[in-house]
Design a protein around this motif. Structure first.
Motif, short mmCIF file in Angstrom:
data_model
loop_
_atom_site.label_atom_id
_atom_site.label_comp_id
_atom_site.label_asym_id
_atom_site.label_seq_id
_atom_site.Cartn_x
_atom_site.Cartn_y
_atom_site.Cartn_z
N ASP A 21 15.18 0.78 34.54
CA ASP A 21 14.10 1.80 34.98
C ASP A 21 15.56 3.11 34.83
N ASP A 22 16.03 2.64 34.79
CA ASP A 22 17.71 3.73 35.44
C ASP A 22 17.45 5.41 35.35
N THR A 23 17.08 5.65 34.15
CA THR A 23 16.52 6.86 33.56
C THR A 23 15.43 7.52 34.40
N PHE A 24 14.84 6.55 34.24
CA PHE A 24 13.17 7.28 34.61
C PHE A 24 13.50 7.28 36.57
N ILE A 25 13.73 6.72 36.77
CA ILE A 25 14.11 6.70 38.39
C ILE A 25 15.56 8.03 38.44
N THR A 26 16.37 8.35 38.09
CA THR A 26 17.11 9.74 38.08
C THR A 26 16.02 10.23 37.65
#
Length: 97
Positions: A18-23
């Protein structure tokens, strides 16, 4: 500004799925503050206390509920909780200079 690693540690997320979403949530949180607080960027740069409170608001009040509502997990709550609103009000009281 908080980092993705700060958020992942706070939310105890050990994986990178989920790194892109969290960013994007981090960016949206600061964008929300820019819209809510006059001269946000100038105050953020000049006042470390303000910056710390803004970072705390994004990390603890904005990102967690937005992350929990991913993939349509909407619980029907539409209003900001009391603590989040109180912190935002405090941030809005800061003035440039």
């Amino acid at each position: 500004m908080i980092t993705i690693d700060d958020v992942k540690a706070y939310l105890r997320i050990p994986y990178a799925d989920d790194d892109t979403f969290i960013t994007s949530l981090i960016t949206a949180g600061y964008d929300y503050l820019r819209d809510a607080v006059d001269d946000f960027d100038d105050i953020y740069k000049a006042n470390t206390i303000f910056a710390g409170k803004a970072d705390l608001w994004v990390e603890t009040m904005y990102v967690p509920p937005a992350y929990e509502r991913r993939e349509g997990a909407y619980d029907g709550e539409n209003e900001m909780n009391y603590a989040s609103r109180a912190m935002l009000t405090q941030l809005q009281l800061y003035k440039k200079g």
